[in-house]
Design an enzyme around this catalytic site. Structure first.
Site, PDB file in Angstrom:
ATOM      1  N   TYR A   1     -14.157  -0.928   8.924  1.00  0.00           N
ATOM      2  CA  TYR A   1     -13.167  -0.449   8.414  1.00  0.00           C
ATOM      3  C   TYR A   1     -12.196  -0.781  10.025  1.00  0.00           C
ATOM      4  O   TYR A   1     -11.506  -1.517  10.929  1.00  0.00           O
ATOM      5  CB  TYR A   1     -12.619   0.928   8.767  1.00  0.00           C
ATOM      6  CG  TYR A   1     -10.989   1.229   8.690  1.00  0.00           C
ATOM      7  CD1 TYR A   1      -9.632   1.409   8.115  1.00  0.00           C
ATOM      8  CD2 TYR A   1     -11.415   2.517   9.469  1.00  0.00           C
ATOM      9  CE1 TYR A   1      -8.812   1.654   8.080  1.00  0.00           C
ATOM     10  CE2 TYR A   1      -9.978   3.424   9.373  1.00  0.00           C
ATOM     11  CZ  TYR A   1      -8.763   2.661   9.125  1.00  0.00           C
ATOM     12  OH  TYR A   1      -7.552   3.172   9.206  1.00  0.00           O
TER      13      TYR A   1
ATOM     14  N   LYS B   1      -9.221  -3.465  11.884  1.00  0.00           N
ATOM     15  CA  LYS B   1      -8.897  -3.510  12.896  1.00  0.00           C
ATOM     16  C   LYS B   1      -8.933  -3.666  14.031  1.00  0.00           C
ATOM     17  O   LYS B   1      -7.871  -4.149  15.124  1.00  0.00           O
ATOM     18  CB  LYS B   1      -8.793  -1.462  12.747  1.00  0.00           C
ATOM     19  CG  LYS B   1      -8.401  -1.353  11.770  1.00  0.00           C
ATOM     20  CD  LYS B   1      -6.977  -1.293  10.911  1.00  0.00           C
ATOM     21  CE  LYS B   1      -6.731  -0.506   9.983  1.00  0.00           C
ATOM     22  NZ  LYS B   1      -5.023  -1.023   9.215  1.00  0.00           N
TER      23      LYS B   1
ATOM     24  N   ILE C   1      -1.518  -2.148  -5.104  1.00  0.00           N
ATOM     25  CA  ILE C   1      -2.064  -2.320  -6.143  1.00  0.00           C
ATOM     26  C   ILE C   1      -1.870  -1.477  -7.766  1.00  0.00           C
ATOM     27  O   ILE C   1      -2.087  -2.526  -8.758  1.00  0.00           O
ATOM     28  CB  ILE C   1      -3.575  -3.154  -5.395  1.00  0.00           C
ATOM     29  CG1 ILE C   1      -4.450  -3.837  -7.048  1.00  0.00           C
ATOM     30  CG2 ILE C   1      -4.255  -1.704  -5.299  1.00  0.00           C
ATOM     31  CD1 ILE C   1      -5.494  -4.550  -6.208  1.00  0.00           C
TER      32      ILE C   1
ATOM     33  N   GLY D   1       0.671  -1.111   0.049  1.00  0.00           N
ATOM     34  CA  GLY D   1       0.086   0.137   0.216  1.00  0.00           C
ATOM     35  C   GLY D   1       1.278   1.150   0.136  1.00  0.00           C
ATOM     36  O   GLY D   1       0.241   2.323   0.547  1.00  0.00           O
TER      37      GLY D   1
ATOM     38  N   ASN E   1      -1.138  -6.993  -5.483  1.00  0.00           N
ATOM     39  CA  ASN E   1      -2.187  -7.234  -4.126  1.00  0.00           C
ATOM     40  C   ASN E   1      -1.632  -8.195  -3.186  1.00  0.00           C
ATOM     41  O   ASN E   1      -1.456  -9.168  -3.776  1.00  0.00           O
ATOM     42  CB  ASN E   1      -2.761  -7.862  -5.371  1.00  0.00           C
ATOM     43  CG  ASN E   1      -4.562  -8.268  -4.963  1.00  0.00           C
ATOM     44  OD1 ASN E   1      -4.757  -8.459  -3.435  1.00  0.00           O
ATOM     45  ND2 ASN E   1      -5.333  -8.801  -5.635  1.00  0.00           N
TER      46      ASN E   1
HETATM   47  N1  SER Z   1      -8.288   8.707   8.731  1.00  0.00           N
HETATM   48  C1  SER Z   1      -8.772   7.411   9.025  1.00  0.00           C
HETATM   49  C2  SER Z   1     -10.476   7.325   8.545  1.00  0.00           C
HETATM   50  O1  SER Z   1     -10.899   7.742   8.273  1.00  0.00           O
HETATM   51  C3  SER Z   1      -9.076   6.894  10.425  1.00  0.00           C
HETATM   52  O2  SER Z   1      -7.984   5.701  10.717  1.00  0.00           O
HETATM   53  O3  SER Z   1     -10.582   6.400   8.697  1.00  0.00           O
END
Ligand code: SER
Length: 326
Positions: free
Chosen positions: A141, A145, A35, A8, A52
């Site tokens: 997300y 995490k 990628i 990335g 990838n």
């Molecule tokens: N800056 C990121 C987001 O807004 C926070 O980890 O997703």
């Protein structure tokens, strides 16, 4: 010399991190991967491969062939973009992390993996959020995490993998654009201001979020990775704190330098995400364990952002700012 792989690499953090890694490890020892094959043009100094991060066999081959020692695994889909496609986000964020952790176990790699303030959520104490509060993230997300942190800790405990992580706040930088997060407004606003345009903010004026200027974030990353192994007792991810502010406070700070600048507010779906995130972060564990300390406050960051964006525009021949301080 250590050989370093970055996944990335073309993202907001990757570009700036690589610029900081080059003087330490040498450009020839850094392999940037992304990628997007077009990202090659951003990495003229280092080696680049289009990869990838979910391709386990190819990553294995690269680690083996390039004799990689460290991986900065940055490939991920961020909070706001992630909500558009939750299952694909889970797949990308989790599968790629597990591939990297397995490679780390097999080849004894040292790993850096970014976590985020998005791990926090409903029920979390929002002021001075502690290192280990109860938390129910409300984005895919954030869930990825949160789970990823547990996997990092698991690989550290079971397999002695030296994996280190930081929960980044919103990152603010002038040289690389953010990639679809809830905190992106704090970068977008500067570009509008410097172009003498008004800014419509997608968060409400009193939405306080933890943020960090990129030089602090990059320094934190290098300091964590260079710390003595024994000091790193937290193997999930470290809280680190930079600057906490609202859109209104940032607007007022910019206006000190650009008095004509105007803002309006039209909160969208990202407001609901921001409402569950901390307002400020308690980073005392990072300070104690490896000596973390931020350098930039709101006024220093603002001036630095305006100066550098303006400089960039000057170089492109498009600046029309008349402010002497810039
Ligand atoms: N800056 C990121 C987001 O807004 C926070 O980890 O997703």
């Amino acid at each position: 010399m250590q050989k370093i792989l970055i996944t990335g690499a073309a993202g907001q953090l990757g570009i700036e991190l690589i610029n900081a890694l080059i003087p330490v490890y040498g450009a020839e020892n850094i392999l940037a991967t992304d990628i997007n094959p077009d990202a090659a043009s951003k990495f003229s100094d280092t080696n680049f491969l289009s990869v990838n991060a979910m391709d386990a066999d190819y990553l294995d081959k690269i680690v083996n062939e390039y004799k990689i020692d460290q991986v900065y695994h940055l490939a991920a889909i961020l909070s706001a973009n992630g909500e558009q496609n939750p299952l694909a986000t889970w797949e990308v964020n989790m599968k790629s992390l597990l591939i990297v952790l397995e490679l780390a176990r097999k080849y004894k790699l040292k790993v850096f993996w970014p976590s985020s303030i998005a791990v926090f959520g409903r029920g979390t104490q929002r002021q001075n959020t502690p290192q280990n509060p109860g938390t129910i993230p409300n984005t895919v997300y954030g869930i990825s995490k949160q789970a990823g942190e547990q996997w990092c800790n698991y690989y550290a405990e079971k397999f002695n993998v030296d994996v280190r992580s930081i929960r980044y706040p919103g990152l603010i930088s002038y040289s690389s654009p953010p990639g679809g997060g809830t905190t992106d407004y704090a970068v977008d606003i500067f570009h509008k201001a410097v172009c003498n345009q008004n800014y419509e903010c997608f968060l409400s004026e009193e939405t306080r979020l933890p943020m960090m200027y990129m030089p602090d974030a990059v320094r934190a990353t290098l300091e964590l990775m260079q710390s003595d192994f024994k000091k790193i007792k937290t193997r999930t991810s470290y809280n680190i704190s930079g600057i906490s502010f609202t859109p209104a406070e940032l607007f007022r700070e910019i206006k000190k330098h650009l008095p004509e600048f105007q803002i309006s507010y039209r909160p969208d779906f990202r407001q609901n995400i921001a409402n569950t995130w901390p307002e400020s972060i308690d980073d005392s564990i990072a300070r104690i364990e490896w000596g973390w300390k931020p350098k930039y406050d709101l006024s220093k960051m603002t001036l630095n952002m305006l100066k550098n964006i303006n400089k960039k525009r000057n170089r492109q021949g498009s600046s029309n700012l008349l402010i002497s301080i810039l």
